[in-house]
Motif scaffolding. Structure first.
Motif, PDB file in Angstrom:
ATOM      1  N   LYS A 843       0.823  -1.216   0.000  1.00 20.63           N
ATOM      2  CA  LYS A 843       0.000   0.000   0.000  1.00 20.63           C
ATOM      3  C   LYS A 843       0.857   1.265   0.000  1.00 20.63           C
ATOM      4  CE  LYS A 843      -0.524   0.188   5.055  1.00 20.63           C
ATOM      5  NZ  LYS A 843      -1.485   0.180   6.187  1.00 20.63           N
ATOM      6  N   TYR A 844       2.071   1.168   0.552  1.00 17.64           N
ATOM      7  CA  TYR A 844       2.929   2.354   0.592  1.00 17.64           C
ATOM      8  C   TYR A 844       3.374   2.775  -0.808  1.00 17.64           C
ATOM      9  CZ  TYR A 844       3.092   1.213   5.542  1.00 17.64           C
ATOM     10  OH  TYR A 844       2.749   0.925   6.835  1.00 17.64           O
ATOM     11  N   ILE A 845       3.486   1.815  -1.719  1.00 19.12           N
ATOM     12  CA  ILE A 845       3.816   2.137  -3.114  1.00 19.12           C
ATOM     13  C   ILE A 845       2.733   3.046  -3.704  1.00 19.12           C
ATOM     14  CG2 ILE A 845       4.022   1.181  -5.441  1.00 19.12           C
ATOM     15  CD1 ILE A 845       6.510   0.680  -3.864  1.00 19.12           C
ATOM     16  N   TRP A 846       1.486   2.663  -3.504  1.00 17.99           N
ATOM     17  CA  TRP A 846       0.383   3.449  -4.072  1.00 17.99           C
ATOM     18  C   TRP A 846       0.307   4.834  -3.436  1.00 17.99           C
ATOM     19  CZ3 TRP A 846      -1.330   1.581  -8.400  1.00 17.99           C
ATOM     20  CH2 TRP A 846      -1.268   0.192  -8.628  1.00 17.99           C
ATOM     21  N   TRP A 847       0.535   4.901  -2.121  1.00 19.73           N
ATOM     22  CA  TRP A 847       0.552   6.215  -1.468  1.00 19.73           C
ATOM     23  C   TRP A 847       1.686   7.079  -2.011  1.00 19.73           C
ATOM     24  CZ3 TRP A 847      -3.425   8.143   0.737  1.00 19.73           C
ATOM     25  CH2 TRP A 847      -4.325   7.364   1.462  1.00 19.73           C
ATOM     26  N   ALA A 848       2.861   6.461  -2.232  1.00 27.91           N
ATOM     27  CA  ALA A 848       4.006   7.214  -2.754  1.00 27.91           C
ATOM     28  C   ALA A 848       3.721   7.747  -4.157  1.00 27.91           C
ATOM     29  CB  ALA A 848       5.252   6.327  -2.760  1.00 27.91           C
ATOM     30  N   ILE A 849       3.113   6.907  -5.008  1.00 28.00           N
ATOM     31  CA  ILE A 849       2.792   7.340  -6.371  1.00 28.00           C
ATOM     32  C   ILE A 849       1.771   8.478  -6.345  1.00 28.00           C
ATOM     33  CG2 ILE A 849       1.668   6.621  -8.512  1.00 28.00           C
ATOM     34  CD1 ILE A 849       2.999   3.899  -8.160  1.00 28.00           C
ATOM     35  N   LEU A 850       0.747   8.345  -5.495  1.00 23.12           N
ATOM     36  CA  LEU A 850      -0.255   9.412  -5.393  1.00 23.12           C
ATOM     37  C   LEU A 850       0.372  10.709  -4.895  1.00 23.12           C
ATOM     38  CD1 LEU A 850      -3.335   7.507  -3.882  1.00 23.12           C
ATOM     39  CD2 LEU A 850      -3.137   8.514  -6.172  1.00 23.12           C
ATOM     40  N   LEU A 851       1.235  10.599  -3.893  1.00 25.67           N
ATOM     41  CA  LEU A 851       1.877  11.793  -3.345  1.00 25.67           C
ATOM     42  C   LEU A 851       2.759  12.463  -4.400  1.00 25.67           C
ATOM     43  CD1 LEU A 851       2.530  13.647  -0.956  1.00 25.67           C
ATOM     44  CD2 LEU A 851       4.311  12.018  -0.277  1.00 25.67           C
ATOM     45  N   CYS A 852       3.578  11.656  -5.082  1.00 22.88           N
ATOM     46  CA  CYS A 852       4.477  12.221  -6.096  1.00 22.88           C
ATOM     47  C   CYS A 852       3.691  12.796  -7.279  1.00 22.88           C
ATOM     48  CB  CYS A 852       5.462  11.158  -6.574  1.00 22.88           C
ATOM     49  SG  CYS A 852       6.641  10.640  -5.314  1.00 22.88           S
TER      50      CYS A 852
END
Length: 904
Positions: A843-852
């Motif tokens: 899930k942290y991958i998806w949060w990182a992509i959304l944030l970036c």
């Protein structure tokens, strides 16, 4: 802070035993009351050493700026200001600050995580309070407490002894003396040094033999250990082996990058390009290629992995142990409590009169004969057998609490529960046969003996054995019978055969004997002239989760070996039940079969390495087996719970201590502690160790391939003379976006089921092997070709201006690097695997992509950021090119992996 109940007129070691009750206001037979203990705790505080001074928030912040990376960035900022490009100078300073803030936040969180781990790993202590034995946190000990110690304990406070039974203590941590010190209660000379104060116990020392009772005289900083601790300065912070590998890798990358930047500058100057522009781009190129967050993210990956293990009942004490944990390919495991439930109960009794199997329910106070002689438990000989089990016993079974509290060795607790199930009053019986002396169990004699005075007027519940003194003995059946008289060879063999059959049925057996005498016996009261009573079989069923855990080990290429002190037949039966070995397996090696490693032939070594079950093994032989496997090149994990296991725990690559039944000495020596004593937890820990290291490897691959793509985009465009596809500030911004959040998301990934289906990695290998470097280059080239292709199309086919082409290239490379995380999954390339793997489940991958993605949108819609980064307004067509540039490298890499078979 005062640390005595009253001010003593003499030094602690000069206080005689008779003076302890008055000096410390305590009843030696009952200990402190709860009220007294609370009052003294409030007065003296907790029994804890002052923590070494930790790095302050300011010190952690300052350290973020003390690195070669920051110095290079600072030099770049100075150059920018000299060239009067203040926007770029401030942007570089912003890069420094962002990296510093990120590093500070992550390290501060890691420090808090480690504090949480320390709080989860508190040591217990046994004290006498209100006349009963209680197990409390060592921090709750206070002045005047009656402390009870036995072999395997680490002494929790300074104390004066008033009762010793062959007590020996290793005080090398305090005095430097390597040999254990025999303790006694006599008062030494007034000027006796610490090493000669044989009537005292000191905090932090280890009990190696026997047991004893003592009155606590000093706690916390007022102990001898505390006094030394106050004089020792805080140790300097040292890097773990993994951090050193990462730092070494970073230094190499810095010099390689600087070389490429200088080459780019030289080629540009030879072509007659503007020096100022070349210098700016070269500096930005060098900065962009440096993986600033690598060391910080690795620390967080380890710390968070350790916290996840802690939630699974596994305490990993050293960050550096995690790397080794994932490489373990041989595990030496104990049987009792690790492969079995350690829920031991009396299951069968055998006396010269007969045999009976029992079903015991201590909670309901019932005993039923399920097989054999129904009348056997009621015979005088069986009752004497039970009495011996009660008296030759150091455990405590507190029936005043609900549920009943069990303290001590599980076998000894089982004996007390057996007696309690028949209605016996254990405390009354112990008071009727007060203990006078004890011969503690040792691995050499394999027996335990106690001497009791008989109070003939109070023998209401048990048959009177006669005589003024009663000797109770228990231990290995062969050792007990060796000390008995009146046994003919036929009876000895019959009892030995019964013991063998019990062991073959998976029972643990102990022999029991006693003797009575009218005169007090000498020190060797348990050595001879005993009367044989019989043997007891104890049942300890296998853990249900062990069999699937062992199957997982086989799939992961991990060899599991049982090493136990139990009977060979018992060990083999349990090994078969948990499917450690096949049903038809018969090979079991005992301590008698194991020569010193230097005397073994090649054939004997091969036979040892073939065997999966070892029984009746002593500590020296455990060391030899570990050494044999280590010489073979294996990474060895070793489980242990006792004092005798400490050398093997230390010698193994990963020492694994049992947290429930284990001694403090074992826990102090080990690299990790199992809070539930379960073998399945070891397998979980190894799996998590592999995940943690693979996470680190993944984010290193990610960082290097992304940074190398930035180098390739700029340098290839420069060498091909097709224009400048990226501006210096754009390079810096891409580096900030891709170096922090996606890398951190990769570093804290929780699972990777594929890893436990692969053999362990070699810990001697670097983080990236040759195949990984090929992947880095392939990844970087795929992103470079895609981005430069879009740049060329924009300039030559769509008529973009240089500024518009730079904007498209900026967003194309950013999106390509964000999508690049989906290339880093493990396993073969299949359609289903591409969309369902450890990366897509993170899930942290998806949060990182959304944030970036949100940050990139801000750069387009916020005027200030657009101005600083020279972003131009785009139409729908460039947006399609940007998405194509992001997806194309993923497709190219998947095709390359499918064709070449490269994977992770």
């Amino acid at each position: 802070m005062t640390t005595k109940a009253s001010n003593p007129p003499m030094l602690p070691h000069q206080i005689p035993v008779a003076g302890l009750p008055d000096q410390f206001k305590v009843d030696l037979q009952r200990g402190l009351t709860d009220a007294e203990a609370k009052q003294r705790f409030d007065e003296h505080g907790p029994n804890a050493l002052q923590e070494a001074k930790r790095e302050s928030a300011f010190q952690i912040a300052v350290r973020q700026f003390n690195s070669i990376i920051v110095w290079i960035l600072a030099a770049a900022a100075v150059i920018s200001f000299v060239l009067e490009d203040t926007v770029e100078g401030w942007a570089i300073i912003a890069v420094v600050l962002i990296n510093a803030i990120t590093g500070f936040v992550l390290e501060w969180n890691a420090q808090q995580s480690m504090d949480a781990l320390r709080q989860m790993d508190t040591a217990p202590a046994r004290v006498l309070r209100n006349g009963r034995v209680h197990e409390i946190s060592s921090e709750e000990l206070t002045i005047g407490d009656v402390l009870i110690v036995e072999a395997g304990d680490v002494v929790a406070a300074d104390a004066n002894l008033f009762d010793v039974n062959q007590l020996e203590v290793n005080e090398s941590s305090l005095t430097g003396e390597s040999l254990p010190v025999a303790k006694q209660t006599d008062t030494p000379e007034a000027d006796a040094p610490l090493g000669d104060q044989y009537n005292r116990l000191f905090k932090g020392t280890a009990v190696t033999a026997g047991n004893g009772k003592a009155v606590v005289t000093g706690i916390g900083q007022e102990t001898e250990l505390g006094k030394i601790a106050t004089m020792v300065e805080e140790a300097e912070r040292t890097a773990t082996p993994l951090e050193e590998k990462l730092d070494s890798l970073a230094r190499v990358l810095i010099w390689v990058t600087l070389g490429l930047a200088i080459l780019f500058l030289g080629v540009g100057l030879l072509r007659g390009e503007e020096p100022e522009s070349l210098i700016k781009t070269s500096v930005a190129l060098a900065i962009a290629a440096i993986p600033e967050g690598m060391s910080v993210v690795s620390t967080i990956a380890l710390a968070y992995g350790m916290l996840r293990l802690a939630r699974k009942k596994v305490i990993v004490k050293r960050l550096s142990a995690v790397e080794t944990l994932g490489s373990t390919n041989v595990i030496f495991t104990d049987k009792t409590g690790t492969l079995t439930q350690n829920r031991i109960e009396v299951h069968a009794i055998q006396t010269p009169e007969g045999y009976a199997e029992l079903q015991i329910d201590a909670a309901a106070k019932t005993q039923r004969v399920s097989a054999g002689d129904q009348a056997l438990p009621a015979t005088d000989n069986s009752q004497l057998l039970m009495l011996t089990g009660i008296l030759c016993n150091n455990a405590d079974y507190d029936t005043d609490q609900e549920p009943h509290k069990e303290i001590g060795d599980p076998v000894e607790v089982a004996l007390l529960k057996w007696a309690y199930s028949t209605g016996k009053d254990i405390d009354t019986l112990k008071s009727q046969w007060p203990r006078q002396a004890e011969k503690a169990f040792s691995s050499d004699t394999r027996i335990m003996g106690t001497l009791h005075e008989v109070n003939a007027g109070q023998l209401a519940e048990m048959p009177a054995p006669g005589g003024k003194y009663f000797v109770a003995v228990k231990g290995a059946i062969e050792e007990v019978m060796e000390r008995c008289t009146g046994l003919d060879e036929k009876t000895r063999q019959a009892q030995q055969d019964v013991s063998e059959q019990m062991a073959a049925d998976g029972l643990r057996t102990l022999g029991f004997a006693c003797r009575t005498t009218d005169t007090r016996p000498g020190d060797d009261f348990a050595g001879s002239d005993l009367t044989y009573l019989g043997l007891i079989g104890f049942l300890d069923p296998p853990r249900t989760e062990v069999t699937p855990a062992l199957e997982e080990c086989r799939k992961a290429g991990i060899k599991v070996i049982m090493v136990t002190g139990d009977h060979p037949a018992t060990a083999l039966t349990i090994a078969r039940q948990v499917k450690l070995v096949d049903e038809d397996e018969t090979l079991v090696l005992t301590g008698k079969d194991l020569k010193p490693i230097g005397e073994l032939s090649d054939a004997e070594k091969a036979r040892i390495m073939e065997s999966r079950v070892f029984a009746r093994v002593n500590p020296a032989q455990k060391l030899d087996m570990i050494d044999l496997y280590q010489q073979h090149g294996d990474i060895v994990g070793m489980t242990g719970d006792g004092v005798n296991d400490a050398p093997a725990l230390k010698k193994s690559d990963i020492g694994i201590a049992m947290g429930l039944r284990g001694t403090q000495v074992a826990a102090e020596t080990a690299d990790m502690v199992l809070k539930d004593d379960s073998f399945a937890s070891i397998v979980k820990a190894i799996g998590q160790g592999r995940v943690i290291f693979e996470n680190i490897r993944k984010f290193v691959l990610f960082l290097l391939s992304c940074n190398l793509s930035e180098i390739f985009v700029v340098t290839f465009a420069g060498f091909l003379n097709v224009g400048n596809p990226l501006l210096p500030l754009q390079i810096l911004f891409i580096n900030i976006v891709t170096d922090v959040f996606p890398a951190l998301a990769l570093g804290v990934g929780r699972e990777n089921r594929q890893l436990m289906h692969e053999p362990p990695r070699d810990p001697k290998q670097p983080i990236l092997i040759a195949a990984d470097w090929r992947l880095v280059v392939a990844y970087a080239l795929a992103m470079t070709l895609s981005v430069l292709g879009i740049f060329w199309i924009g300039i030559h086919e769509l008529g973009f201006t240089q500024a518009e082409a730079n904007t498209v290239t900026f967003y194309s490379l950013s999106v390509a690097q964000l999508f690049h995380v989906f290339n880093l999954y493990s396993g073969d390339v299949t359609f289903g695997r591409l969309f369902k793997n450890e990366i897509t489940r993170n899930k942290y991958i998806w949060w990182a992509i959304l944030l970036c993605t949100g940050i990139l949108l801000l750069t387009y819609f916020v005027p200030f950021l657009r101005s600083v980064l020279s972003i131009q307004e785009l139409t729908a067509a460039p947006l399609e090119l940007i998405l194509a540039a992001g997806l194309l490298p993923v497709l190219l890499i998947q095709l390359l992996r499918k064709v070449t078979g490269w994977g992770h």
